[in-house]
Structures are given as C-alpha cells and as structure tokens.
Write a protein that holds these residues in place. Structure first.
Motif, PDB file in Angstrom:
ATOM      1  N   HIS A  83     -19.063 -11.528  12.376  1.00 53.61           N
ATOM      2  CA  HIS A  83     -20.025 -11.044  11.375  1.00 53.61           C
ATOM      3  C   HIS A  83     -21.032 -12.156  11.132  1.00 53.61           C
ATOM      4  O   HIS A  83     -20.667 -13.268  10.732  1.00 53.61           O
TER       5      HIS A  83
ATOM      6  N   PHE B  29     -22.787  -7.127  13.316  1.00 52.56           N
ATOM      7  CA  PHE B  29     -21.334  -7.053  13.436  1.00 52.56           C
ATOM      8  C   PHE B  29     -20.977  -6.803  14.899  1.00 52.56           C
ATOM      9  O   PHE B  29     -21.633  -5.997  15.578  1.00 52.56           O
TER      10      PHE B  29
ATOM     11  N   SER C 224     -17.898  -2.770   5.153  1.00 47.25           N
ATOM     12  CA  SER C 224     -19.355  -2.631   5.178  1.00 47.25           C
ATOM     13  C   SER C 224     -19.710  -1.148   5.240  1.00 47.25           C
ATOM     14  O   SER C 224     -18.937  -0.321   5.739  1.00 47.25           O
TER      15      SER C 224
END
Length: 673
Positions: free
Chosen positions: A325, A341, A393
């Motif tokens: 990340h 990501f 996320s």
C-alpha cells in the motif's frame, strides 16, 4: 573467566584418513579434532548444512567450537562436497554475523565483496540489493532454498521474516546461475539459511538506541524424537534518522523438520509486516510519502532416499503472498492523489532428482511457478464485475496480471581427484513471452593443484523478465513500458581460493555481456518522469580480492581474532542507439568498493569489532567512507553489546535524494535458557 593455557600444542585437523596402523602415532601429545563437514547446495540448501558447531551429546567436544578448514557450499543441482565444488560461493558464517556491527541482514551484506546494498530506510526497512554491477531486479533471494522474490518489484524482495539470531549462515553466489535457480538468477543469488538445533532452548533479546529506536524478539526451539521445531518473532520501531523515515516492523517465523529412515520432511512459514514513512524514496517532489507492506510465505519439502541406483528425489511446494500500500502524500487517498494497492501471489512446485553413477553425478529437475498480481495500477484492466474489494479501503483491485513460468533443469558433474567439471542447461518457457522454450546453458570448471588451492572458471547465460512495475507503472515520477524486451546476459568468470593455516584469500575477475538491459532513465534534460527503457548493450567488467588473516590459528592466545581486507573494482561499457540524459539504477554502479574488518579481544569476556567501508558510485555520487564499531560482552548464557553505526557521522547518499542518517548508537543484549 577465560583461562590461559601455557605450552599448548596446536590442534591437528584431518582432511584424509589412512588405514595404516601407525597413522595416528604422530598425534601423541596433541589435541585431535575430528568433525564431519556437512554441505548443502544453494539449489537445495537446508538449515542442516554447514554449521560452526557440531552437536555431540556425550562427547567432550560439545562446548568446543570446531574450526572447519573449508566452509564453502556449491551452487549445483546435485550436492557436491566443499572439496569437489566448482562454484565460487561466499559464505558469511554465524560467528561473523554475531560479531558484526549490524542490526539487519542488509547490514551484513554490505561487507560482502561484490554485493551492492543501497538502503532507503534504516535497519533494513527497504533495501535494493545487487551483485557485480547488476540491479536489484537481477538477483534471486532465497530463504532456505525457497525463492522469495516478487514479480511486482525487487524493492521489497528483502522483507525477511527472520532476525540475525535465526540465521546459521548467508551464502552469496556471484554471476549468472539460471541453470541452477531459473531465469531470475541474472547476476547472482543470495541464500539465507536458518538455524536448526537438536536441543530445547529459549532465547530473548532486546535493544534500543538513537532516534527512539527500540526492538525486542525471542525464539523457542523444541526437539522431540525425530522432529525439530523453531519459532521466533520480533517487533521494532523508530522515529528514523531523517525526516519522515519512521517505521514499525513485526515478524514471525516457524520452521520444522522430521528425519526418517528413508525420507525427510522440512517446512517453514513466515510473516512480515512493515509500516514506514517513505520520505523521498520514489521522488523528490514529495517528502511525505508512506508505504505499508505485508508478506506471508510458506513451503514444505521432502527428501526421499534409499531408492535404486543411489537416486534421491526432492519435491517442494511453496508460495507467498505480498501486499503493498503506497501513498505519494501520507493520508491522501485515491488514484488521483498517487495512492496504489497491490497484492501479489506466487505459488509453485519443484522437483529435483540426482543420482551417482559410473560417469559422474546427474541431476534432473523442474519448477512450475505461477505469478499473479491484483492491483489498482498494474496489469490489464478488468471488467467491473471482476473487480475485487480491498480490505480496509473503499477502493477495489481493478487490474490483473498473470504469467506462468516453466523451468526444466539438466546437469551433469564429473568429479576427479583434482578436477571437477559441471555442465548444465535450463529450458525455460514463460506465458508472457510465448514462443516455446528458450535454452540457457552453463559450464563450471574447478582445478585443485595442491592442498588448500582451488582455481575456478565458468561461463553461464541467463534471462530476466520485466517486473510488473517495469511494465505498468504510471505516476508523477515514473512511467513503465509494455513493449519492454527481456534482459539477456552471458557471464564469464575466473577465480582462485587459497586456504592455509592462519590465513585465506580469494580473488576473481568477471565479464558480464548484457543485452536489452532495462533501466529507468531521463531521456532528455527536459524529462520530468523516469521512463522504463531497454537501454541496449551494457557490459560490466570487474575484479575483486579478499584476504583474511586468522592469527589465532598460529597462536591461540593472540588478542586479534581476525583481520580482513577486500577490494572490488568494476568498469562499465554502455552502448545504445537512444540518447540517455540520466540513469536511475543500471548506470549507478560501484566503481570502487573497499572493505576492512578487525575483530579483537579486549579483556575478560569483552571483544570488539570494527568495520570500514569506502566506496565510489558512478553517475554523480560523491565517494564516502563509513566506520562502524561494536563492543560485545559474551557469557555462557547471555551477551551484551554496544554498537555505533557511522562513527564519523558522515551524511551520505546511497540512492537518489534519500539522505542517510549520521551517527546511530544501539545497545542491547540477549539471554538464552
């Protein structure tokens, strides 16, 4: 307390035994050390290989360190003894690791001749490792023989789940070795071999120092019958020695083995977790970058013995998953803000078989490796119904990249009294390349003219595929290229090893002939982003020498344990049809590298280790010298240390605009039950 022994006779170490009845009479009145030298290959290296100590449960030698005249491993598919080996492999022993002024594996590798370690963050947070003028994507890094490299990028390849306390030795193989490890062994290989102990034990350690640095760890060994297990873990954190280079690191490692009458089993699993400020790691336009990485690795293998014709079969299943990340500016989310990501999965199976017969030793093996990346930026864009959610996320993995690598190995070794000839071939196919198999041969030759002498010569070819970063990255600082061609290399090496009582030396020269080499470049002075490019022909030529003096082998009471001096030189020749204004990696090689180490006793149980490293890097870097020191107090059950990194507090640059910290002092200790 140490005791002094006067009129002590030197020990005799046998490398050959005679059946004659009078053979041992010359030893009367002297100490006789008898040990077994166990050798593992880099290809199938296991932790039970060479160690500094031999486990003898009821023998008087249990607590005595046995000094082995040769601690050399081979890089062949079929195991060869140290005497028979036809490869030049540098071995960093456990004792050298323990005494070095180092806090990480990366620090240890800085002192290996020919190895270039370019740190971004402190204490091994993120490190680029290369060999003999290559780049960080051109080497294979293994843990107990398992390839832990990532097809995403080599920047995170050195995320090790083990600590220095877990390591038995580190093996460094220089030069192309595709026929042993596959296509990724472009300029060399590094194998981390962990400890395996035959007794129950528990160890704890802690340390602390400059910039709010603290760390703690421990291990547990369990040995029950034919099963041995080791578990270890640790945590470390720091504010960092420069702006926005703080880190938090966690690691866990577990390994075990079972020894049967006809077969052995061995397994390992590890987890690493890192969160750190990435400073100016990937560009000077942001000094508030952030990165978090996670890694999960596992493998299980076996060895089947007792088959007809001395056949040995060694299968292995392996895999690892990596998460990455990244944020261009910490706290700012979304693709427009430079947040990405990535999740990379690598899994595969390998099989190695070798047998001994009248014409030598023959090995045949294969490896099937699957690589997959799910990413917000790398790979081909998927249709929305195939997107995958990202834990923690609101974003999703919108891209996918996949490729399958197939390798078939064949090798034959001819071992004579003074000669060893090793010939091999890799047949490699990759779904990304297409077009069937490609062949990469190699040959190694060793000659032993006299006791303690060994001469080497080798020629090997290799291939390196572009990483997914090379192909797909597109941000404010870098731009990949989907049309990149694989790198190709032919490496020629000559060398010699000499081992005599009290000293040892090794020297070598090499010529690496590279084609279609990949680098990140500014094509013109007006460029604002580095572009991944095949920069054409790149030839590296170099020489190295490494000498070690061991005075205690002559005089056991000498306060100086060892003195080592090494020097490596590389000259590069580059030819391309395209203009290049600035290079980021391939042309930033070490022209000069000088290392010196002194290990000596002070008083009682206190010893000291000093290390000097001077280097000159090309492409605009200033040369610098760095001095490290360590004081070590060693008792039977515990040890204490005080070490200083960069005693002169010189602020230097190893990579781009990432400034390295000044003086860094650490103190700590460990206890063993």
């Amino acid at each position: 307390m140490y005791q002094l022994y006067f009129k002590r006779q030197p020990a005799i170490r046998f490398s050959r035994f005679s059946r004659k009845g009078y053979a041992l009479f010359a030893c009367l009145g002297r100490e006789v050390l008898v040990g077994v030298l166990s050798v593992a290959t880099l290809a199938n290296a296991k932790a039970e290989g060479i160690g500094a100590k031999t486990e003898l449960a009821t023998d008087s030698l249990t607590r005595r360190e046995l000094k082995l005249d040769e601690v050399v491993v081979t890089g062949s598919r079929a195991p060869l003894t140290a005497l028979q080996s036809a490869k030049m492999v540098t071995v960093i022993s456990r004792d050298e690791i323990r005494r070095a002024a180092a806090t990480s594996i990366q620090d240890i590798l800085k002192l290996a001749q020919g190895v270039d370690v370019r740190q971004r963050g402190p204490m091994g947070v993120q490190t680029d490792i290369s060999i003999n003028g290559g780049t960080f994507d051109q080497i294979t890094i293994l843990l107990n023989g398992m390839d832990i490299g990532s097809p995403q990028t080599g920047h995170n390849a050195a995320d090790f789940p083990v600590a220095l306390e877990d390591i038995e030795r580190i093996e460094v193989l220089e030069g192309a070795a595709a026929r042993v490890f596959g296509s990724s062994a472009f300029s060399g290989a590094i194998n981390i071999v962990t400890r395996r102990e035959a007794q129950n034990s528990l160890g704890l350690s802690s340390e602390g120092g400059s910039y709010g640095t603290i760390a703690a760890g421990g291990f547990l060994n369990l040995a029950t019958g034919k099963v041995r297990q080791r578990m270890s873990g640790g945590y470390g954190q720091s504010d960092g020695g420069t702006e926005n280079t703080y880190f938090r690191m966690r690691r866990t490692f577990y390994q075990g083995d079972f020894s049967g009458r006809r077969f052995d089993l061995f397994w390992q699993a590890g987890i690493t977790s890192k969160d750190y400020g990435a400073g100016t790691f990937y560009g000077l336009k942001s000094d508030n970058q952030y990165e978090a990485t996670r890694r999960l690795i596992a493998s299980v293998g076996g060895r089947l013995r007792g088959l007809p014709a001395s056949l040995v079969v060694e299968p292995m299943l392996y895999g690892h998953r990596d998460w990455d990340h990244y944020q261009w500016i910490k706290g700012k989310t979304g693709a427009a803000a430079g947040e990405n990501f990535h999740r990379t999965d690598v899994y595969g199976a390998s099989l190695n078989m070798h047998l001994v017969w009248a014409l030598g030793r023959t090995a045949l093996g294969g490896d099937l490796r699957r690589e997959r990346i799910r990413s917000t930026a790398y790979g081909e864009r998927l249709s929305p119904e195939d997107w995958r959610g990202i834990h923690g996320s609101s974003r999703q993995y919108e891209r996918l990249g996949e490729r399958t690598n197939t390798s078939i190995f064949l090798e034959h070794d001819v071992v004579l009294r003074r000669w060893t000839l090793s010939m091999g071939l890799l047949a490699n196919g990759n779904s990304w390349l297409g077009g069937g198999l490609r062949f990469y041969p190699g040959i190694d030759l060793a000659f032993r003219p006299a006791t303690g002498w060994k001469l080497f010569a080798s020629w090997n070819k290799a291939l390196r595929l572009p990483t997914y970063t090379d192909l797909y990255i597109s941000n404010r600082a870098q731009m990949g290229d989907l049309h990149l061609r694989p790198e190709r290399v032919s490496t020629f090496r000559l060398g010699a090893n000499l081992r005599q009582t009290g000293w040892e030396a090794r020297t070598g020269v090499f010529y690496s002939r590279g084609r279609d080499m990949i680098d990140w470049v500014f094509e013109t002075s007006a460029s604002t982003r580095y572009h991944a490019l095949n920069i054409g022909r790149l030839d590296n030529m170099g020489a190295s020498v490494d000498v070690k003096w061991l005075p205690r082998e002559w005089w056991p009471l000498c306060p100086i344990a060892s003195v080592r001096l090494g020097y490596a030189y590389i000259h590069q020749r580059h030819d391309t049809s395209q203009p290049i204004f600035r290079s980021l990696y391939a042309l930033e090689y070490l022209r000069h590298q000088l290392t010196a180490e002194v290990d000596h006793h002070l008083f009682s149980r206190l010893s000291a280790h000093w290390a000097l490293r001077w280097q000159r890097r090309m492409n605009g870097y200033h040369p610098y010298a760095k001095i490290d020191g360590k004081l070590l107090w060693t008792a039977r059950r515990f040890s204490l240390f005080l070490q200083a990194d960069n005693l002169t507090a010189h602020r230097y640059y190893d990579l781009g605009g990432v400034r390295q910290p000044g003086l860094w002092i650490m103190a700590g200790g460990n206890v063993r039950f």
